[in-house]
Scaffold this active site. Sequence first.
Site, PDB file in Angstrom:
ATOM      1  N   PRO A 187       0.787  -1.230   0.000  1.00  0.00           N
ATOM      2  CA  PRO A 187       0.000   0.000   0.000  1.00  0.00           C
ATOM      3  C   PRO A 187       0.822   1.284   0.000  1.00  0.00           C
ATOM      4  O   PRO A 187       1.873   1.365   0.633  1.00  0.00           O
ATOM      5  CB  PRO A 187      -0.831  -0.101   1.280  1.00  0.00           C
ATOM      6  CG  PRO A 187      -0.220  -1.187   2.088  1.00  0.00           C
ATOM      7  CD  PRO A 187       0.479  -2.101   1.143  1.00  0.00           C
ATOM      8  N   ASN A 188       0.279   2.242  -0.732  1.00  0.00           N
ATOM      9  CA  ASN A 188       0.790   3.620  -0.824  1.00  0.00           C
ATOM     10  C   ASN A 188       2.040   3.767  -1.688  1.00  0.00           C
ATOM     11  O   ASN A 188       2.495   4.891  -1.928  1.00  0.00           O
ATOM     12  CB  ASN A 188       1.049   4.215   0.580  1.00  0.00           C
ATOM     13  CG  ASN A 188      -0.225   4.325   1.394  1.00  0.00           C
ATOM     14  OD1 ASN A 188      -1.164   4.999   0.967  1.00  0.00           O
ATOM     15  ND2 ASN A 188      -0.296   3.643   2.515  1.00  0.00           N
TER      16      ASN A 188
ATOM     17  N   ARG B  71       4.448  11.195  -2.231  1.00  0.00           N
ATOM     18  CA  ARG B  71       4.306  10.750  -0.849  1.00  0.00           C
ATOM     19  C   ARG B  71       5.586  11.026  -0.048  1.00  0.00           C
ATOM     20  O   ARG B  71       6.647  10.461  -0.346  1.00  0.00           O
ATOM     21  CB  ARG B  71       4.053   9.236  -0.863  1.00  0.00           C
ATOM     22  CG  ARG B  71       4.035   8.612   0.496  1.00  0.00           C
ATOM     23  CD  ARG B  71       4.134   7.099   0.416  1.00  0.00           C
ATOM     24  NE  ARG B  71       3.979   6.540   1.748  1.00  0.00           N
ATOM     25  CZ  ARG B  71       4.275   5.292   2.065  1.00  0.00           C
ATOM     26  NH1 ARG B  71       4.711   4.461   1.136  1.00  0.00           N
ATOM     27  NH2 ARG B  71       4.122   4.868   3.295  1.00  0.00           N
TER      28      ARG B  71
ATOM     29  N   TYR C  17      10.920   9.209   1.129  1.00  0.00           N
ATOM     30  CA  TYR C  17      10.955   8.206   0.052  1.00  0.00           C
ATOM     31  C   TYR C  17      11.576   8.720  -1.251  1.00  0.00           C
ATOM     32  O   TYR C  17      11.698   7.954  -2.205  1.00  0.00           O
ATOM     33  CB  TYR C  17       9.534   7.683  -0.205  1.00  0.00           C
ATOM     34  CG  TYR C  17       8.949   6.992   1.001  1.00  0.00           C
ATOM     35  CD1 TYR C  17       9.472   5.780   1.454  1.00  0.00           C
ATOM     36  CD2 TYR C  17       7.904   7.565   1.726  1.00  0.00           C
ATOM     37  CE1 TYR C  17       8.965   5.154   2.586  1.00  0.00           C
ATOM     38  CE2 TYR C  17       7.384   6.939   2.861  1.00  0.00           C
ATOM     39  CZ  TYR C  17       7.916   5.742   3.281  1.00  0.00           C
ATOM     40  OH  TYR C  17       7.425   5.118   4.395  1.00  0.00           O
TER      41      TYR C  17
ATOM     42  N   ASN D 237       8.212  -5.426  -1.404  1.00  0.00           N
ATOM     43  CA  ASN D 237       8.124  -4.332  -0.437  1.00  0.00           C
ATOM     44  C   ASN D 237       6.706  -4.371   0.137  1.00  0.00           C
ATOM     45  O   ASN D 237       5.769  -3.899  -0.492  1.00  0.00           O
ATOM     46  CB  ASN D 237       8.393  -2.972  -1.082  1.00  0.00           C
ATOM     47  CG  ASN D 237       8.450  -1.859  -0.038  1.00  0.00           C
ATOM     48  OD1 ASN D 237       7.967  -2.023   1.082  1.00  0.00           O
ATOM     49  ND2 ASN D 237       9.040  -0.736  -0.414  1.00  0.00           N
TER      50      ASN D 237
ATOM     51  N   ALA E  37       3.380  -0.943   4.702  1.00  0.00           N
ATOM     52  CA  ALA E  37       2.905  -0.995   6.095  1.00  0.00           C
ATOM     53  C   ALA E  37       2.521  -2.415   6.528  1.00  0.00           C
ATOM     54  O   ALA E  37       2.579  -2.730   7.722  1.00  0.00           O
ATOM     55  CB  ALA E  37       1.726  -0.042   6.286  1.00  0.00           C
TER      56      ALA E  37
ATOM     57  N   GLU F 208      12.779  -9.304   1.127  1.00  0.00           N
ATOM     58  CA  GLU F 208      12.018  -8.157   1.649  1.00  0.00           C
ATOM     59  C   GLU F 208      12.838  -6.904   1.386  1.00  0.00           C
ATOM     60  O   GLU F 208      14.038  -6.875   1.704  1.00  0.00           O
ATOM     61  CB  GLU F 208      11.804  -8.360   3.160  1.00  0.00           C
ATOM     62  CG  GLU F 208      11.122  -7.195   3.852  1.00  0.00           C
ATOM     63  CD  GLU F 208      11.088  -7.366   5.385  1.00  0.00           C
ATOM     64  OE1 GLU F 208      11.423  -8.465   5.896  1.00  0.00           O
ATOM     65  OE2 GLU F 208      10.735  -6.380   6.053  1.00  0.00           O
TER      66      GLU F 208
ATOM     67  N   HIS G 228      12.946  -2.447   1.514  1.00  0.00           N
ATOM     68  CA  HIS G 228      12.364  -1.169   1.928  1.00  0.00           C
ATOM     69  C   HIS G 228      13.198  -0.043   1.343  1.00  0.00           C
ATOM     70  O   HIS G 228      14.434  -0.157   1.267  1.00  0.00           O
ATOM     71  CB  HIS G 228      12.332  -1.048   3.454  1.00  0.00           C
ATOM     72  CG  HIS G 228      11.501  -2.112   4.091  1.00  0.00           C
ATOM     73  ND1 HIS G 228      10.134  -2.082   4.107  1.00  0.00           N
ATOM     74  CD2 HIS G 228      11.858  -3.285   4.679  1.00  0.00           C
ATOM     75  CE1 HIS G 228       9.675  -3.174   4.688  1.00  0.00           C
ATOM     76  NE2 HIS G 228      10.702  -3.931   5.048  1.00  0.00           N
TER      77      HIS G 228
ATOM     78  N   ARG H  59      13.429   4.612  12.071  1.00  0.00           N
ATOM     79  CA  ARG H  59      12.222   5.443  12.089  1.00  0.00           C
ATOM     80  C   ARG H  59      11.375   5.153  13.341  1.00  0.00           C
ATOM     81  O   ARG H  59      11.906   4.729  14.344  1.00  0.00           O
ATOM     82  CB  ARG H  59      11.465   5.222  10.782  1.00  0.00           C
ATOM     83  CG  ARG H  59      12.310   5.609   9.549  1.00  0.00           C
ATOM     84  CD  ARG H  59      11.562   5.370   8.261  1.00  0.00           C
ATOM     85  NE  ARG H  59      10.353   6.182   8.195  1.00  0.00           N
ATOM     86  CZ  ARG H  59       9.353   5.959   7.333  1.00  0.00           C
ATOM     87  NH1 ARG H  59       9.448   4.960   6.459  1.00  0.00           N
ATOM     88  NH2 ARG H  59       8.285   6.731   7.329  1.00  0.00           N
TER      89      ARG H  59
HETATM   90  C1  DQA Z   1       8.444   1.094   3.521  1.00  0.00           C
HETATM   91  C2  DQA Z   1       8.589   1.291   5.036  1.00  0.00           C
HETATM   92  C3  DQA Z   1       7.280   1.013   5.742  1.00  0.00           C
HETATM   93  O1  DQA Z   1       7.419   1.249   7.147  1.00  0.00           O
HETATM   94  C4  DQA Z   1       6.190   1.938   5.242  1.00  0.00           C
HETATM   95  O2  DQA Z   1       4.952   1.615   5.831  1.00  0.00           O
HETATM   96  C5  DQA Z   1       6.088   1.964   3.754  1.00  0.00           C
HETATM   97  C6  DQA Z   1       7.319   1.929   2.951  1.00  0.00           C
HETATM   98  C7  DQA Z   1       9.729   1.472   2.764  1.00  0.00           C
HETATM   99  O3  DQA Z   1       9.840   1.077   1.607  1.00  0.00           O
HETATM  100  O4  DQA Z   1      10.583   2.184   3.289  1.00  0.00           O
HETATM  101  O5  DQA Z   1       5.004   2.093   3.195  1.00  0.00           O
HETATM  102  O6  DQA Z   1       8.188  -0.286   3.277  1.00  0.00           O
END
Ligand code: DQA
Length: 144
Positions: free
Chosen positions: A10-11, A18, A23, A74, A77, A98, A100, A107
């Site tokens: 998501p997002n 964003r 990011y 990725n 959340a 995984e 990020h 964070r």
């Molecule tokens: C994320 C880190 C997560 O904590 C966050 O919720 C994201 C992006 C990252 O790519 O840094 O949506 O996965």
Amino acid sequence: MRTVFVLNGPNLSRLGTREPDVYGAQTFDDLEGLCRQTGRELGLAVDVRQTDDEAELVSWIHEAADGAIPVVLNPAAFTHYSYALRDAIAQRTAPLIEVHISNPASREEFRHTSVVAAVASGTIAGFGLRSYELALRAIAEDGR
Ligand code: DQA
């Protein structure tokens, strides 16, 4: 040519607008382009997807397990609380890395827990979009 899924939670479609301080300014299209370019270089067919829907993401993990397809994931959340995603990843039949963009460990406290890390092959975090490139290289070099 080997296929690799690059799956995003998501997002992440909103990259570029964003929280650019966290990011970066690059968009999801830029991310897709980088993954495709890296794939071409490594001889991998890269299938890049994004969803805000936990059920859809779980179904893609099942698809990868059924096809023995390596995954760069990725979970966004979902990383921090989705036991459904974790249980899907536990069924994997090929490497799953995984990734990020940011470094969740530096964070907020709630980002320090990953419920998926223990069932992934490994984790790459904190290198911006390069995290994806590094994960694709790890998969290419793994040879499986
Ligand atoms: C994320 C880190 C997560 O904590 C966050 O919720 C994201 C992006 C990252 O790519 O840094 O949506 O996965």
